[in-house]
Design a protein around this motif. Structure first.
Motif, PDB file in Angstrom:
ATOM      1  N   PHE A 139       0.795  -1.234   0.135  1.00 24.76           N
ATOM      2  CA  PHE A 139      -0.139   0.059   0.058  1.00 24.76           C
ATOM      3  C   PHE A 139       0.733   1.276  -0.092  1.00 24.76           C
ATOM      4  O   PHE A 139       0.611   2.101  -0.733  1.00 24.76           O
ATOM      5  N   ASP A 140       2.104   1.295   0.972  1.00 25.88           N
ATOM      6  CA  ASP A 140       2.782   2.507   0.903  1.00 25.88           C
ATOM      7  C   ASP A 140       3.593   2.564  -0.462  1.00 25.88           C
ATOM      8  O   ASP A 140       3.677   3.662  -1.022  1.00 25.88           O
ATOM      9  N   ALA A 141       3.931   1.657  -1.121  1.00 33.67           N
ATOM     10  CA  ALA A 141       4.538   1.551  -2.376  1.00 33.67           C
ATOM     11  C   ALA A 141       3.581   2.228  -3.485  1.00 33.67           C
ATOM     12  O   ALA A 141       4.198   2.949  -4.161  1.00 33.67           O
ATOM     13  N   THR A 142       2.477   1.898  -3.415  1.00 36.31           N
ATOM     14  CA  THR A 142       1.554   2.490  -4.493  1.00 36.31           C
ATOM     15  C   THR A 142       1.305   3.896  -4.181  1.00 36.31           C
ATOM     16  O   THR A 142       1.147   4.794  -4.874  1.00 36.31           O
ATOM     17  N   ALA A 143       1.288   4.217  -2.754  1.00 36.80           N
ATOM     18  CA  ALA A 143       0.904   5.864  -2.430  1.00 36.80           C
ATOM     19  C   ALA A 143       2.229   6.760  -2.642  1.00 36.80           C
ATOM     20  O   ALA A 143       2.002   7.626  -3.005  1.00 36.80           O
ATOM     21  N   ILE A 144       3.404   6.096  -2.489  1.00 34.43           N
ATOM     22  CA  ILE A 144       4.468   7.000  -2.724  1.00 34.43           C
ATOM     23  C   ILE A 144       4.893   7.330  -4.135  1.00 34.43           C
ATOM     24  O   ILE A 144       5.614   8.174  -4.489  1.00 34.43           O
ATOM     25  N   ALA A 145       3.930   6.760  -5.111  1.00 30.15           N
ATOM     26  CA  ALA A 145       4.277   7.048  -6.437  1.00 30.15           C
ATOM     27  C   ALA A 145       3.460   8.464  -6.614  1.00 30.15           C
ATOM     28  O   ALA A 145       3.863   9.031  -7.602  1.00 30.15           O
ATOM     29  N   THR A 146       2.710   8.709  -5.638  1.00 29.38           N
ATOM     30  CA  THR A 146       2.052  10.113  -5.748  1.00 29.38           C
ATOM     31  C   THR A 146       2.804  11.158  -4.872  1.00 29.38           C
ATOM     32  O   THR A 146       3.061  12.256  -5.297  1.00 29.38           O
ATOM     33  N   ASN A 147       3.194  10.520  -3.535  1.00 22.65           N
ATOM     34  CA  ASN A 147       3.577  11.532  -2.538  1.00 22.65           C
ATOM     35  C   ASN A 147       4.473  10.473  -1.712  1.00 22.65           C
ATOM     36  O   ASN A 147       3.953   9.830  -1.046  1.00 22.65           O
ATOM     37  N   VAL A 148       5.982  10.835  -1.877  1.00 27.47           N
ATOM     38  CA  VAL A 148       6.788  10.090  -0.794  1.00 27.47           C
ATOM     39  C   VAL A 148       6.560  10.257   0.747  1.00 27.47           C
ATOM     40  O   VAL A 148       7.255   9.432   1.380  1.00 27.47           O
ATOM     41  N   ARG A 149       5.931  10.953   0.997  1.00 27.23           N
ATOM     42  CA  ARG A 149       5.220  11.351   2.504  1.00 27.23           C
ATOM     43  C   ARG A 149       4.013  10.959   2.870  1.00 27.23           C
ATOM     44  O   ARG A 149       3.569  10.773   3.933  1.00 27.23           O
ATOM     45  N   ALA A 150       3.505   9.802   1.941  1.00 27.65           N
ATOM     46  CA  ALA A 150       2.081   9.222   2.224  1.00 27.65           C
ATOM     47  C   ALA A 150       2.351   7.938   3.127  1.00 27.65           C
ATOM     48  O   ALA A 150       3.401   7.255   2.645  1.00 27.65           O
ATOM     49  N   GLN A 151       1.554   7.910   4.046  1.00 28.04           N
ATOM     50  CA  GLN A 151       1.554   6.650   4.972  1.00 28.04           C
ATOM     51  C   GLN A 151      -0.100   6.008   4.752  1.00 28.04           C
ATOM     52  O   GLN A 151      -0.920   6.975   4.825  1.00 28.04           O
ATOM     53  N   VAL A 152      -0.023   4.716   4.658  1.00 22.46           N
ATOM     54  CA  VAL A 152      -1.360   4.044   4.532  1.00 22.46           C
ATOM     55  C   VAL A 152      -1.492   3.085   5.713  1.00 22.46           C
ATOM     56  O   VAL A 152      -0.532   2.385   5.787  1.00 22.46           O
ATOM     57  N   ARG A 153      -2.311   3.320   6.810  1.00 19.33           N
ATOM     58  CA  ARG A 153      -1.976   2.716   7.917  1.00 19.33           C
ATOM     59  C   ARG A 153      -3.647   2.068   8.388  1.00 19.33           C
ATOM     60  O   ARG A 153      -4.716   2.893   7.970  1.00 19.33           O
ATOM     61  N   PRO A 154      -3.629   0.908   9.024  1.00 19.32           N
ATOM     62  CA  PRO A 154      -5.162   0.399   9.014  1.00 19.32           C
ATOM     63  C   PRO A 154      -5.970   0.767  10.306  1.00 19.32           C
ATOM     64  O   PRO A 154      -5.071   0.990  11.463  1.00 19.32           O
ATOM     65  N   LEU A 155      -7.223   0.809  10.205  1.00 15.38           N
ATOM     66  CA  LEU A 155      -7.997   1.143  11.183  1.00 15.38           C
ATOM     67  C   LEU A 155      -8.369  -0.137  11.881  1.00 15.38           C
ATOM     68  O   LEU A 155      -8.276  -0.414  13.049  1.00 15.38           O
ATOM     69  N   HIS A 156      -8.613  -1.149  11.099  1.00 15.10           N
ATOM     70  CA  HIS A 156      -8.811  -2.613  11.278  1.00 15.10           C
ATOM     71  C   HIS A 156      -8.793  -3.364  10.035  1.00 15.10           C
ATOM     72  O   HIS A 156      -8.994  -2.839   8.882  1.00 15.10           O
ATOM     73  N   ARG A 157      -8.555  -4.686  10.450  1.00 13.67           N
ATOM     74  CA  ARG A 157      -8.072  -5.498   9.041  1.00 13.67           C
ATOM     75  C   ARG A 157      -8.354  -7.098   9.558  1.00 13.67           C
ATOM     76  O   ARG A 157      -8.302  -7.168  10.766  1.00 13.67           O
ATOM     77  N   PRO A 158      -8.438  -7.993   8.410  1.00  9.55           N
ATOM     78  CA  PRO A 158      -8.542  -9.162   9.046  1.00  9.55           C
ATOM     79  C   PRO A 158      -7.346  -9.813   9.824  1.00  9.55           C
ATOM     80  O   PRO A 158      -6.064  -9.207   9.591  1.00  9.55           O
ATOM     81  N   PRO A 159      -7.472 -11.037  10.316  1.00  9.67           N
ATOM     82  CA  PRO A 159      -8.516 -11.660  10.541  1.00  9.67           C
ATOM     83  C   PRO A 159      -9.643 -11.253  11.229  1.00  9.67           C
ATOM     84  O   PRO A 159      -9.613 -10.448  12.216  1.00  9.67           O
ATOM     85  N   ARG A 160     -10.825 -11.618  10.759  1.00 11.89           N
ATOM     86  CA  ARG A 160     -12.051 -10.523  11.175  1.00 11.89           C
ATOM     87  C   ARG A 160     -12.394 -11.134  12.506  1.00 11.89           C
ATOM     88  O   ARG A 160     -12.714 -12.310  12.629  1.00 11.89           O
TER      89      ARG A 160
END
Length: 417
Positions: A139-160
């Motif tokens: 996710f971070d690798a996708t985001a930094i193609a737009t902005n190298v200071r972007a961070q993608v962080r979970p609020l919640h995720r599986p296992p559900r």
């Protein structure tokens, strides 16, 4: 016989049907390749291959799509637009829902995650490998193609927990000056030097009817029927390039772990066979093509393994017989991409592609040399059994997934303070 039509000769409605299929096909590349990676390198090896594969391809093709559709920038909104046109997030199968707070802050959640539906029955170890180990860096690798200071962080995720928790996962995307800039992954730099990364594709005509760019507001869904003909052709070509880049990056990651070239080529060919057969089957159903030589000719001209024409030199002729010629002076051959894996001694991926149209079809070599491979598509009396590679790929819920029309898209803007 009715001659097949190349991509550029399809109608706007046909292209609008084709495009989601190409996005889904790109996503299912992993379903075709990863079973063989697990067999060779185990779960941990598969996990690491997937991380490198997506980190290698995603930053490259994300920037290509931004340039093609004119929505370059450094905001969360630009990140989300790119994700909507990414084989990692085919519409509806990976049902991303977005919220934009402002230039630097946003959220998304998945109302439906087809990838989760595929791995959840396999147990928590596989879920954690995908939803934690793989998603965090990719996710971070996708985001930094737009902005190298972007961070993608979970609020919640599986296992559900509970087991039917919905939405399946939720994430924040934040851009901040105090975030350490993330470097472009080294494997992405290598992918950026490929012909696939640099090929020039069909131009978009701004005078045509329909949407020819994505410079306007972020939309909750992309209804491809609203786009212009030339924009649909260009996006379809870009999506096919995404698939080639993903497969090239996958092979690089496999090569880093394999002890010999035969293992690398063998796994790559199995990946190609799996996705080739299932995609042919879905293209026939989506475009209502006949299960005969005419249908096979049309599929050969529209299959993402053999597109775009600026990258893959593939010629299809249909008169009293169906003949496919693969030239060997194209970018795909120089990159050793999918078409280069098909030769006189390795026709299984092409046979799988053809049998996705009709199980009686197969390729018969007419000539083979350093400049070209020429095959005739012939019809046997009896159907061949489904290839194991296709059966493994069919394990995905994407094999039977059906797209629906969700109506008029709604613009998503920053929420008022």
């Amino acid at each position: 016989m009715t001659p097949p039509r190349p991509l550029r000769e399809l109608t706007r409605p046909e292209l609008a049907v084709l495009l989601p299929e190409l996005l889904l096909a790109g996503h299912l590349i992993d379903r075709a390749g990863m079973p063989h990676a697990i067999g060779a390198f185990g779960l941990d090896g598969m996990r690491d291959i997937a991380i490198e594969e997506w980190m290698g391809a995603s930053p490259v093709y994300t920037r290509r799509m931004q340039r093609a559709l004119g929505f370059e920038g450094d905001s969360v909104e630009v990140i989300f637009k790119g994700m909507q046109l990414d084989v990692g997030a085919p519409p509806q199968f990976m049902d991303f829902r977005y919220v934009v707070h402002d230039h630097d802050r946003g959220e998304f959640h998945l109302d439906h995650c087809g990838a989760l539906m595929d791995v959840e029955p396999m147990g928590d170890d596989f879920v954690v490998a995908m939803c934690h180990d793989i998603e965090d860096p990719t996710f971070d690798a996708t985001a930094i193609a737009t902005n190298v200071r972007a961070q993608v962080r979970p609020l919640h995720r599986p296992p559900r927990t509970p087991a039917d928790r919905h939405p399946h996962c939720a994430w924040t995307v934040t851009i901040a000056a105090d975030h350490d800039p993330l470097p472009i992954p080294e494997i992405a730099t290598r992918m950026g030097r490929t012909h696939a990364a640099q090929v020039d594709l069909s131009p978009i005509d701004p005078a045509e009817d329909g949407l020819g760019h994505y410079a306007g507001p972020l939309l909750d869904d992309l209804r491809f029927g609203d786009w212009s003909h030339s924009a649909l052709v260009r996006v379809a070509e870009e999506v096919c390039i995404q698939g080639h880049l993903l497969a090239l990056s996958f092979r690089e990651a496999v090569r880093a772990r394999a002890t010999d070239d035969a293992t690398v080529e063998g796994i790559a060919r199995k990946q190609l066979a799996g996705i080739a057969g299932l995609t042919s089957e879905r293209l026939c159903a989506a475009l209502d093509l006949p299960a005969d030589l005419e249908g096979a000719a049309q599929v050969l001209l529209l299959h993402p393994a053999l597109l775009p024409s600026a990258y893959v030199d593939a010629t299809v002729t249909l008169d009293d017989r169906l003949v496919l010629r693969l030239g060997r002076s194209d970018g795909a051959t120089a990159d050793a991409a999918w078409p280069a894996l098909v030769d006189a001694d390795h026709l299984a991926p092409l046979d799988a592609l053809l049998r996705g149209v009709d199980a009686r079809l197969r390729a018969d070599v007419l000539s083979s040399g350093p400049d070209e491979l020429v095959v005739e598509v012939v019809t046997d009396d009896d159907p061949a059994p489904e290839a194991d590679e296709v059966a493994l790929t069919r394990f995905s819920t994407g094999a039977e997934f059906a797209f629906v029309d969700r109506g008029t898209p709604v613009a998503i803007g920053p929420r008022p303070a």
